[in-house]
Design a protein around this motif. Structure first.
Motif, PDB file in Angstrom:
ATOM      1  N   PHE A 177       0.830  -1.202   0.000  1.00  0.00           N
ATOM      2  CA  PHE A 177       0.000   0.000   0.000  1.00  0.00           C
ATOM      3  C   PHE A 177       0.867   1.255   0.000  1.00  0.00           C
ATOM      4  CE2 PHE A 177      -2.749   3.009   2.522  1.00  0.00           C
ATOM      5  CZ  PHE A 177      -3.675   3.219   1.516  1.00  0.00           C
ATOM      6  N   SER A 178       1.967   1.221   0.743  1.00  0.00           N
ATOM      7  CA  SER A 178       2.869   2.373   0.803  1.00  0.00           C
ATOM      8  C   SER A 178       3.590   2.598  -0.517  1.00  0.00           C
ATOM      9  CB  SER A 178       3.906   2.176   1.910  1.00  0.00           C
ATOM     10  OG  SER A 178       3.276   2.155   3.158  1.00  0.00           O
ATOM     11  N   ALA A 179       3.914   1.521  -1.212  1.00  0.00           N
ATOM     12  CA  ALA A 179       4.619   1.638  -2.490  1.00  0.00           C
ATOM     13  C   ALA A 179       3.727   2.214  -3.586  1.00  0.00           C
ATOM     14  CB  ALA A 179       5.145   0.271  -2.917  1.00  0.00           C
ATOM     15  N   MET A 180       2.439   2.181  -3.385  1.00  0.00           N
ATOM     16  CA  MET A 180       1.491   2.667  -4.388  1.00  0.00           C
ATOM     17  C   MET A 180       1.095   4.120  -4.087  1.00  0.00           C
ATOM     18  SD  MET A 180      -0.790  -0.782  -4.567  1.00  0.00           S
ATOM     19  CE  MET A 180      -1.973  -0.171  -5.715  1.00  0.00           C
ATOM     20  N   GLY A 181       2.081   5.006  -4.109  1.00  0.00           N
ATOM     21  CA  GLY A 181       1.772   6.418  -3.957  1.00  0.00           C
ATOM     22  C   GLY A 181       2.105   7.017  -2.615  1.00  0.00           C
ATOM     23  N   SER A 182       2.766   6.283  -1.743  1.00  0.00           N
ATOM     24  CA  SER A 182       3.208   6.772  -0.428  1.00  0.00           C
ATOM     25  C   SER A 182       2.079   7.157   0.513  1.00  0.00           C
ATOM     26  CB  SER A 182       4.167   7.956  -0.584  1.00  0.00           C
ATOM     27  OG  SER A 182       5.300   7.574  -1.312  1.00  0.00           O
ATOM     28  N   SER A 183       0.846   6.826   0.195  1.00  0.00           N
ATOM     29  CA  SER A 183      -0.246   7.137   1.113  1.00  0.00           C
ATOM     30  C   SER A 183      -0.216   6.224   2.345  1.00  0.00           C
ATOM     31  CB  SER A 183      -1.592   7.015   0.409  1.00  0.00           C
ATOM     32  OG  SER A 183      -1.747   5.724  -0.140  1.00  0.00           O
ATOM     33  N   GLY A 184       0.430   5.080   2.241  1.00  0.00           N
ATOM     34  CA  GLY A 184       0.547   4.171   3.374  1.00  0.00           C
ATOM     35  C   GLY A 184       1.411   4.726   4.482  1.00  0.00           C
ATOM     36  N   VAL A 185       2.427   5.512   4.127  1.00  0.00           N
ATOM     37  CA  VAL A 185       3.289   6.128   5.128  1.00  0.00           C
ATOM     38  C   VAL A 185       2.491   7.133   5.950  1.00  0.00           C
ATOM     39  CG1 VAL A 185       5.343   7.545   5.484  1.00  0.00           C
ATOM     40  CG2 VAL A 185       5.339   5.802   3.696  1.00  0.00           C
ATOM     41  N   LEU A 186       1.720   7.950   5.285  1.00  0.00           N
ATOM     42  CA  LEU A 186       0.882   8.920   5.979  1.00  0.00           C
ATOM     43  C   LEU A 186      -0.167   8.213   6.843  1.00  0.00           C
ATOM     44  CD1 LEU A 186       0.082  11.865   6.461  1.00  0.00           C
ATOM     45  CD2 LEU A 186      -1.397  11.690   4.470  1.00  0.00           C
ATOM     46  N   ALA A 187      -0.762   7.145   6.311  1.00  0.00           N
ATOM     47  CA  ALA A 187      -1.760   6.387   7.067  1.00  0.00           C
ATOM     48  C   ALA A 187      -1.137   5.737   8.302  1.00  0.00           C
ATOM     49  CB  ALA A 187      -2.400   5.325   6.175  1.00  0.00           C
ATOM     50  N   TYR A 188       0.098   5.236   8.180  1.00  0.00           N
ATOM     51  CA  TYR A 188       0.776   4.620   9.329  1.00  0.00           C
ATOM     52  C   TYR A 188       1.052   5.661  10.414  1.00  0.00           C
ATOM     53  CZ  TYR A 188       3.719   1.517  12.033  1.00  0.00           C
ATOM     54  OH  TYR A 188       4.212   0.734  13.033  1.00  0.00           O
ATOM     55  N   ILE A 189       1.539   6.827  10.017  1.00  0.00           N
ATOM     56  CA  ILE A 189       1.811   7.882  10.988  1.00  0.00           C
ATOM     57  C   ILE A 189       0.524   8.310  11.685  1.00  0.00           C
ATOM     58  CG2 ILE A 189       2.568  10.277  11.236  1.00  0.00           C
ATOM     59  CD1 ILE A 189       4.573   9.669   8.946  1.00  0.00           C
ATOM     60  N   LEU A 190      -0.544   8.454  10.924  1.00  0.00           N
ATOM     61  CA  LEU A 190      -1.838   8.810  11.505  1.00  0.00           C
ATOM     62  C   LEU A 190      -2.332   7.729  12.468  1.00  0.00           C
ATOM     63  CD1 LEU A 190      -4.166  10.860  11.479  1.00  0.00           C
ATOM     64  CD2 LEU A 190      -5.180   9.524   9.645  1.00  0.00           C
ATOM     65  N   ALA A 191      -2.205   6.464  12.068  1.00  0.00           N
ATOM     66  CA  ALA A 191      -2.627   5.360  12.940  1.00  0.00           C
ATOM     67  C   ALA A 191      -1.773   5.296  14.201  1.00  0.00           C
ATOM     68  CB  ALA A 191      -2.546   4.038  12.183  1.00  0.00           C
ATOM     69  N   ALA A 192      -0.478   5.569  14.084  1.00  0.00           N
ATOM     70  CA  ALA A 192       0.414   5.552  15.247  1.00  0.00           C
ATOM     71  C   ALA A 192       0.028   6.623  16.261  1.00  0.00           C
ATOM     72  CB  ALA A 192       1.859   5.731  14.806  1.00  0.00           C
ATOM     73  N   VAL A 193      -0.499   7.734  15.774  1.00  0.00           N
ATOM     74  CA  VAL A 193      -0.905   8.820  16.671  1.00  0.00           C
ATOM     75  C   VAL A 193      -2.280   8.551  17.276  1.00  0.00           C
ATOM     76  CG1 VAL A 193      -1.519  11.272  16.738  1.00  0.00           C
ATOM     77  CG2 VAL A 193       0.514  10.534  15.502  1.00  0.00           C
ATOM     78  N   VAL A 194      -3.191   7.998  16.477  1.00  0.00           N
ATOM     79  CA  VAL A 194      -4.592   7.861  16.901  1.00  0.00           C
ATOM     80  C   VAL A 194      -4.852   6.604  17.732  1.00  0.00           C
ATOM     81  CG1 VAL A 194      -6.942   7.568  16.029  1.00  0.00           C
ATOM     82  CG2 VAL A 194      -5.427   9.230  14.971  1.00  0.00           C
ATOM     83  N   ILE A 195      -4.281   5.466  17.361  1.00  0.00           N
ATOM     84  CA  ILE A 195      -4.562   4.201  18.038  1.00  0.00           C
ATOM     85  C   ILE A 195      -3.838   4.182  19.384  1.00  0.00           C
ATOM     86  CG2 ILE A 195      -4.331   1.687  17.928  1.00  0.00           C
ATOM     87  CD1 ILE A 195      -4.430   1.924  14.884  1.00  0.00           C
ATOM     88  N   PRO A 196      -4.551   3.890  20.474  1.00  0.00           N
ATOM     89  CA  PRO A 196      -3.908   3.888  21.797  1.00  0.00           C
ATOM     90  C   PRO A 196      -3.016   2.670  22.009  1.00  0.00           C
ATOM     91  CG  PRO A 196      -6.178   3.207  22.002  1.00  0.00           C
ATOM     92  CD  PRO A 196      -5.974   3.610  20.557  1.00  0.00           C
ATOM     93  N   ARG A 197      -2.057   2.804  22.908  1.00  0.00           N
ATOM     94  CA  ARG A 197      -1.174   1.708  23.282  1.00  0.00           C
ATOM     95  C   ARG A 197      -1.978   0.701  24.101  1.00  0.00           C
ATOM     96  NH1 ARG A 197       3.021   0.285  21.207  1.00  0.00           N
ATOM     97  NH2 ARG A 197       3.629   2.436  20.912  1.00  0.00           N
TER      98      ARG A 197
END
Length: 64
Positions: free
Chosen positions: A39-59
């Protein structure tokens, strides 16, 4: 019992997002990581989604 989405604490590679998603859906974490890389290789939107998920999803709670 209610299922909740958490980042995992043990067995994580970067921040535990893919492992938490795999645990939530009952999948192998390697498959989720591979899908995220594709998903990340197809336009780098996966990197942004991962960073967003890392911030939003609780530990997740610590397992003893």
């Amino acid at each position: 019992m209610e299922r909740r989405l958490y980042k995992i604490n043990q067995g994580k590679m970067v921040d535990g997002v893919c492992g938490g998603i795999a645990e939530y859906f009952g999948l192998d974490p390697s498959l989720v990581r591979l899908a995220w890389i594709i998903f990340s290789a197809m336009g780098s939107s996966g990197v942004l989604a991962y960073i967003l998920a890392a911030v939003v999803i609780p530990r997740g709670p610590e397992k003893l």
